[in-house]
Scaffold this motif. Structure first.
Motif, PDB file in Angstrom:
ATOM      1  N   ILE A 229       0.848  -1.184   0.000  1.00 21.24           N
ATOM      2  CA  ILE A 229       0.000   0.000   0.000  1.00 21.24           C
ATOM      3  C   ILE A 229       0.886   1.237   0.000  1.00 21.24           C
ATOM      4  O   ILE A 229       1.690   1.449   0.911  1.00 21.24           O
ATOM      5  CB  ILE A 229      -0.936  -0.009   1.215  1.00 21.24           C
ATOM      6  CG1 ILE A 229      -1.848  -1.248   1.144  1.00 21.24           C
ATOM      7  CG2 ILE A 229      -1.770   1.265   1.270  1.00 21.24           C
ATOM      8  CD1 ILE A 229      -2.618  -1.518   2.413  1.00 21.24           C
ATOM      9  N   ALA A 230       0.753   2.020  -1.040  1.00 23.36           N
ATOM     10  CA  ALA A 230       1.562   3.225  -1.189  1.00 23.36           C
ATOM     11  C   ALA A 230       0.931   4.397  -0.452  1.00 23.36           C
ATOM     12  O   ALA A 230      -0.301   4.483  -0.321  1.00 23.36           O
ATOM     13  CB  ALA A 230       1.718   3.574  -2.671  1.00 23.36           C
ATOM     14  N   THR A 231       1.786   5.295   0.032  1.00 23.82           N
ATOM     15  CA  THR A 231       1.276   6.541   0.587  1.00 23.82           C
ATOM     16  C   THR A 231       0.521   7.294  -0.481  1.00 23.82           C
ATOM     17  O   THR A 231       1.062   7.591  -1.553  1.00 23.82           O
ATOM     18  CB  THR A 231       2.424   7.425   1.093  1.00 23.82           C
ATOM     19  OG1 THR A 231       2.979   6.844   2.276  1.00 23.82           O
ATOM     20  CG2 THR A 231       1.938   8.823   1.438  1.00 23.82           C
ATOM     21  N   GLY A 232      -0.727   7.575  -0.191  1.00 19.22           N
ATOM     22  CA  GLY A 232      -1.548   8.335  -1.122  1.00 19.22           C
ATOM     23  C   GLY A 232      -1.726   9.763  -0.657  1.00 19.22           C
ATOM     24  O   GLY A 232      -0.998  10.250   0.215  1.00 19.22           O
ATOM     25  N   PRO A 233      -2.738  10.434  -1.180  1.00 21.10           N
ATOM     26  CA  PRO A 233      -2.905  11.866  -0.914  1.00 21.10           C
ATOM     27  C   PRO A 233      -3.579  12.146   0.419  1.00 21.10           C
ATOM     28  O   PRO A 233      -4.203  11.282   1.029  1.00 21.10           O
ATOM     29  CB  PRO A 233      -3.814  12.297  -2.066  1.00 21.10           C
ATOM     30  CG  PRO A 233      -4.655  11.074  -2.333  1.00 21.10           C
ATOM     31  CD  PRO A 233      -3.727   9.909  -2.132  1.00 21.10           C
ATOM     32  N   GLY A 254      -2.559  -1.150  -3.226  1.00 20.78           N
ATOM     33  CA  GLY A 254      -3.475  -0.104  -2.814  1.00 20.78           C
ATOM     34  C   GLY A 254      -2.796   1.248  -2.719  1.00 20.78           C
ATOM     35  O   GLY A 254      -1.575   1.356  -2.582  1.00 20.78           O
ATOM     36  N   LEU A 255      -3.612   2.290  -2.809  1.00 20.08           N
ATOM     37  CA  LEU A 255      -3.176   3.677  -2.645  1.00 20.08           C
ATOM     38  C   LEU A 255      -3.972   4.263  -1.497  1.00 20.08           C
ATOM     39  O   LEU A 255      -5.213   4.206  -1.501  1.00 20.08           O
ATOM     40  CB  LEU A 255      -3.423   4.471  -3.921  1.00 20.08           C
ATOM     41  CG  LEU A 255      -3.012   5.959  -3.900  1.00 20.08           C
ATOM     42  CD1 LEU A 255      -1.494   6.098  -3.878  1.00 20.08           C
ATOM     43  CD2 LEU A 255      -3.590   6.692  -5.112  1.00 20.08           C
ATOM     44  N   VAL A 314      -7.418   2.851  -0.372  1.00 15.01           N
ATOM     45  CA  VAL A 314      -7.345   2.431   1.031  1.00 15.01           C
ATOM     46  C   VAL A 314      -7.431   3.688   1.905  1.00 15.01           C
ATOM     47  O   VAL A 314      -6.461   4.430   2.020  1.00 15.01           O
ATOM     48  CB  VAL A 314      -6.039   1.662   1.310  1.00 15.01           C
ATOM     49  CG1 VAL A 314      -5.954   1.264   2.774  1.00 15.01           C
ATOM     50  CG2 VAL A 314      -5.932   0.437   0.401  1.00 15.01           C
ATOM     51  N   VAL A 315      -8.591   3.923   2.491  1.00  9.38           N
ATOM     52  CA  VAL A 315      -8.780   5.122   3.323  1.00  9.38           C
ATOM     53  C   VAL A 315      -8.334   4.763   4.744  1.00  9.38           C
ATOM     54  O   VAL A 315      -9.153   4.510   5.634  1.00  9.38           O
ATOM     55  CB  VAL A 315     -10.233   5.601   3.287  1.00  9.38           C
ATOM     56  CG1 VAL A 315     -10.357   6.998   3.930  1.00  9.38           C
ATOM     57  CG2 VAL A 315     -10.748   5.656   1.850  1.00  9.38           C
TER      58      VAL A 315
END
Length: 513
Positions: A229-233, A254-255, A314-315
């Motif tokens: 899971i990548a670091t998203g915004p 996932g993001l 992914v919240v």
């Protein structure tokens, strides 16, 4: 003339108060192929305040049932709502955490200063083994956030090997010496956290390159294919999503997306958790419902690069963030939990359910004693918050077949602003039982939700409701059950239509078969 105008004004005001007190919903005529992932109902526990120490873990001086310092009343409560995963060790703490400092005999573990959260001493007595033991007790999957901010590729690679390799290496020998023979096979793996901020203050371009480098050495081992899971915004940083999807694409499982609801819209004075008026109530719900727009727009960018929707949104941090309780350490983020917060949680989970084609995982911040917690503790005392009871209601949606509802809602009006008063989601479980979750955020109006069941030939089985008189109402250690789920029967059936009477400030779950 003045008298006539006054009467007309009164008619208009009364008409406004009582107009559109009905919502309409329509169940789909055909089944959906989509499933609401149970991982949407995930939780988050960071080394922050009394989340771990004093929350999950207590000393001998706290007289509660415990196993290896983990308090069993908290474990039992979370097992009841079937939490599917638990994210750890952070949060911001993850990018200053070095896993080798927290394995082996307790006396040999290195102490550190938790610079993100209060500058307290972290003794590392709760580390990898203890966390994974906790997940085993909870019957949930671990979600580990790796250190990209201050760590190294080798450090993360070694940690994964320590966790997942069933073979001979220096890492597995170390694991066995520390009491664990077989690997844990941890699959959910975060490559950093908030890398745009506390995780390294990186640009999207720089982080995307770092992600690819770390991901190469985050190895899959037999029985443990990683879901990276990548670091998203944060919030509406659509450029971050655009950059990650363009440069990384399907090389991630996932993001992530982070969004907190701030009652006053400011990171300074965020507002009280318990002492607020209708304006702050409205603002909080407005910020929470903004999640729908955020997911819609981030998903549209993801669809451009990933039309088959292989990458999950992914919240993994969401919830209400208020000022801390008066007299508590400001770095511990301890806040109370009101009926308002329960309504926001229920509305947010409805949004996630309705976006289950892209949202595959989420994590409420946080599980115990921090932010919008499910559980609050004070030595031997423990209470379940209104938000906990929402997750108890909504557990029926986990891994159920998604049913897209057609919803028309009246407005909840405050001043010149308005929000949809009703939100909802629906699913069908493996036993053929249909569940509809309904939320009425209007603090004054009862609203009749008329549900057209079409040709489904369903009958009302039972229902539950979570409600309270005021949106500031809370559970306390003195009155821990002021707000809880109770039986709900205010449902009328006429042919294929169901009329559900939703009180103000209510979350209702109905069961049909």
């Amino acid at each position: 003339m003045k008298k006539f105008n006054l009467v007309l004004l009164l008619i208009l005001v009364v008409g406004k108060l009582f107009a559109q007190t009905e919502a309409t919903l329509e169940l789909p005529s055909k089944s959906s192929d989509l499933v609401i992932s149970r991982h949407i109902y995930g939780q988050f526990s960071e080394h922050l305040g009394r989340s771990i120490y004093g929350g999950f873990v207590v000393g001998d001086d706290v007289n509660v049932p415990k196993q290896n310092r983990i308090r069993l009343d908290v474990v039992d409560a979370l097992k009841k709502i079937k939490i599917p995963n638990l994210r750890w060790p952070g949060g911001c703490f993850a990018d200053e955490y070095h896993w080798r400092d927290a394995i082996g005999p307790l006396k040999d573990r290195l102490k550190m200063i938790n610079t993100n959260w209060g500058n307290v001493t972290e003794d590392n007595s709760f580390g990898t083994h203890e966390f994974l033991d906790l997940c085993s007790m909870l019957n949930c999957e671990p979600y580990i956030a790796g250190n990209v901010g201050s760590g190294t590729v080798q450090e993360m690679s070694n940690w994964i090997e320590y966790l997942n390799l069933d073979g001979e290496s220096s890492m597995t020998e170390m694991r066995k010496q520390n009491g664990r023979d077989k690997p844990w096979n941890v699959t959910f793996w975060g490559v950093g956290n908030e890398s745009w901020g506390c995780g390294g203050d990186m640009t999207a371009q720089f982080y995307s390159d770092q992600y690819k480098r770390y991901a190469v050495y985050a190895r899959d081992y037999p029985g443990a294919k990683l879901k990276k899971i990548a670091t998203g915004p944060t919030d509406d940083d659509y450029n971050w999503t655009q950059t990650l999807m363009k440069n990384v694409g399907t090389k991630m499982w996932g993001l992530s997306l982070h969004h907190y609801s701030l009652p006053k819209g400011s990171w300074g004075d965020k507002g009280s958790a318990t002492n607020f008026d209708e304006k702050l109530y409205f603002n909080t719900l407005k910020s929470g419902l903004f999640m729908d727009e955020l997911i819609t727009k981030h998903s549209a960018i993801m669809d451009k690069y990933d039309p088959k929707r292989n990458v999950a949104l992914v919240v993994d941090e969401w919830g209400v963030w208020t000022n801390v309780e008066p007299g508590t350490n400001p770095g511990f983020l301890y806040q109370q939990n009101s009926m308002r917060d329960a309504l926001l949680a229920a509305s947010t989970l409805n949004i996630f359910n309705n976006h289950c084609e892209r949202v595959k995982m989420a994590n409420l911040a946080q599980t115990v004693n921090v932010l919008q917690a499910l559980v609050l503790t004070d030595k031997e005392k423990m209470l379940l918050t209104p938000t906990y009871y929402v997750f108890d209601l909504y557990k029926v949606h986990q891994d159920a077949q998604y049913l897209p509802l057609k919803l028309t809602s009246p407005d909840y009006v405050f001043g010149t602003a308005k929000l949809p008063a009703i939100n909802a989601s629906a699913s069908k479980d493996k036993n053929g039982v249909t569940h509809i979750s309904l939320v009425n955020i209007d603090p004054l109006k009862k609203i009749i939700a008329k549900i057209d069941m079409g040709n489904a030939n369903l009958k009302f089985q039972n229902g539950q409701i979570l409600t309270s008189e005021k949106f500031t109402d809370i559970n306390t250690f003195e009155k821990p059950y002021k707000i809880k789920n109770v039986v709900f029967k205010n449902v009328k059936i006429s042919g294929t239509q169901l009329a559900v009477a939703l009180p103000p400030l209510s979350v209702v779950m109905i069961e049909l078969k």
